[in-house]
Design a protein around this motif. Structure first.
Motif, short mmCIF file in Angstrom:
data_model
loop_
_atom_site.label_atom_id
_atom_site.label_comp_id
_atom_site.label_asym_id
_atom_site.label_seq_id
_atom_site.Cartn_x
_atom_site.Cartn_y
_atom_site.Cartn_z
N LEU A 227 19.72 -58.33 48.72
CA LEU A 227 18.70 -59.08 49.44
C LEU A 227 19.31 -60.01 50.48
O LEU A 227 18.87 -60.06 51.64
CB LEU A 227 17.86 -59.90 48.46
N SER A 228 20.32 -60.78 50.08
CA SER A 228 20.91 -61.76 51.00
C SER A 228 21.63 -61.08 52.15
O SER A 228 21.43 -61.43 53.32
CB SER A 228 21.86 -62.70 50.26
N LEU A 229 22.45 -60.07 51.84
CA LEU A 229 23.17 -59.37 52.90
C LEU A 229 22.22 -58.58 53.80
O LEU A 229 22.37 -58.59 55.03
CB LEU A 229 24.22 -58.43 52.30
N GLY A 230 21.24 -57.92 53.19
CA GLY A 230 20.27 -57.17 53.99
C GLY A 230 19.47 -58.07 54.91
O GLY A 230 19.27 -57.76 56.10
N GLY A 231 19.03 -59.21 54.38
CA GLY A 231 18.27 -60.15 55.20
C GLY A 231 19.09 -60.73 56.32
O GLY A 231 18.63 -60.82 57.48
N VAL A 232 20.32 -61.13 56.02
CA VAL A 232 21.19 -61.71 57.05
C VAL A 232 21.55 -60.66 58.09
O VAL A 232 21.59 -60.95 59.30
CB VAL A 232 22.45 -62.31 56.40
#
Length: 423
Positions: A227-232
């Motif tokens: 989630l964090s890497l995909g969002g960033v």
């Protein structure tokens, strides 16, 4: 007499959204405001491809870090993993590359802060920021989950405003007139840009270190990483591509504060101070965390005898490693005075890539009974880190190689002296 109880350990109170927010907050800092200009110089219109490559390598590194953290719950990251899986030298080099890379990160963050807040006075303002944030860290200020979320909201609000300014500039419509991505800048151009952009992704390992603080870490951490890497990654693609289109390659390369230039192109001069304040908040929050993290790692290496033991000397009632703090701040100040933003970003990326190359190599040594990732993940991460590190500007690679060799030489001398003492 002190008794142990379940309450003495970290509370597993964080869910997937909390962990993902912490990871995104660790990544979204100075990088998104500063890295696209030097990267565009190498990649040109292929900048989005470079962002995707950097994101893919970051994902492999994050997964390898998470699996290793599950087997080695103590703090230290690749400094611990390398020593346990590859040998003492590799763990030492991981810690060494972490320290020198993050010192360069501090210089880059401080220069980014100064560039947006008081252009024309970048170096003295950056030096002042380093000194003040070192003092803040000495007082024991820590970033709680609430503070991380607050900073994340501030950065996202600033970036959302910048995207709105891009749409109001009228320049995004011109993308329909572009015929392809322009001339191929060469593999080193795109990969060198990806190596620089990797600087903006560092921080994702914060999620991997949350094993003792999240509910059901075996499922929560992988989801939070995705989630964090995909969002960033999505944010970087939107902001980076939009900045390239609105400013154009030549103006983007020449820009010292691209996000402010985007706002000005849109005719929103009144929003310039708001962007500067948002960038300042993001940079100062990142700077105090970086300085604290480097100080702790330096003190830990000194306690192990890998650095001068005076750097682990504690002072005050809180037992702060003040000598390590002062040494780190002094080196960062020297970098601020004698390097530029592009050089600081590139060298920081080099140190981080070496660090994660050792992380991936350590993950390759996980056994079948351990939570090892699919072979393609650590292998792809290892190859990706090495390739991106070697694709950075040649002077940076040369200096980085000398710094690594110096670290290895110090380790060798220490080992020889220790052997003689034992004999």
């Amino acid at each position: 007499m002190t008794t142990s109880s379940p309450q003495t350990g970290p509370a597993r109170a964080l869910g997937t959204v909390d962990a993902a927010a912490i990871g995104a907050g660790a990544m979204l800092g100075a990088g998104v405001f500063s890295v696209f200009a030097p990267a565009a110089q190498h990649a040109g219109a292929w900048l989005p491809v470079a962002i995707l490559i950097a994101g893919l390598v970051a994902y492999c590194n994050a997964v390898s870090s998470a699996r290793l953290a599950a087997c080695h719950p103590e703090s230290g990251g690749a400094y611990v993993y390398g020593r346990a899986r590859l040998g003492d030298l590799w763990g030492y080099l991981a810690g060494w590359s972490f320290v020198v890379g993050k010192i360069a990160s501090c210089a880059a963050v401080a220069l980014t802060f100064a560039t947006y807040v008081l252009p024309g006075w970048e170096r003295p303002v950056a030096v002042a920021a380093v000194i003040v944030m070192t003092a803040v860290g000495h007082r024991g200020i820590r970033r709680s989950t609430f503070v991380v979320k607050t900073l994340l909201v501030v950065v996202l609000a600033v970036l959302a405003g910048i995207v709105v300014a891009m749409s109001m500039s009228g320049r995004l419509a011109a993308v329909a007139e572009i015929d392809g991505l322009g001339p191929w800048p060469g593999s080193f151009g795109v990969l060198g840009a990806a190596g620089m952009i990797f600087f903006a992704f560092t921080g994702y390992a914060r999620v991997a270190a949350l094993g003792g603080e999240v509910r059901r870490p075996e499922t929560t951490i992988p989801r939070a990483i995705a989630l964090s890497l995909g969002g960033v990654l999505l944010i970087y693609l939107v902001v980076g591509t939009g900045t390239l289109i609105v400013l154009g390659r030549e103006r983007l390369i020449a820009s010292t504060a691209p996000m402010i230039d985007v706002v000005r192109v849109a005719g929103l001069e009144w929003a310039v101070p708001l962007v500067a304040v948002g960038v300042a908040v993001a940079c100062l929050g990142a700077l105090v965390t970086l300085l604290t993290g480097i100080t702790r790692t330096t003190a830990a290496m000194a306690a192990d005898g890998h650095l001068p033991r005076v750097l682990d000397r504690r002072v005050g009632r809180h037992g702060v490693p003040a000598y390590a703090e002062a040494a780190i701040a002094a080196v960062v100040v020297v970098l601020v005075l004698f390097t530029d933003l592009t050089g600081a970003i590139s060298f920081s990326a080099f140190g981080a890539l070496v660090y994660y190359a050792i992380t991936n190599a350590s993950a390759l040594r996980l056994g079948p009974e351990e939570p090892r990732p699919p072979l393609l993940v650590p292998l792809g991460g290892l190859v990706g880190c090495v390739v991106l590190a070697c694709s950075l500007p040649l002077p940076v690679v040369g200096v980085g190689a000398v710094v690594l060799a110096s670290g290895a030489a110090l380790w060798w001398v220490r080992e020889r002296l220790s052997a003689r003492t034992r004999d």
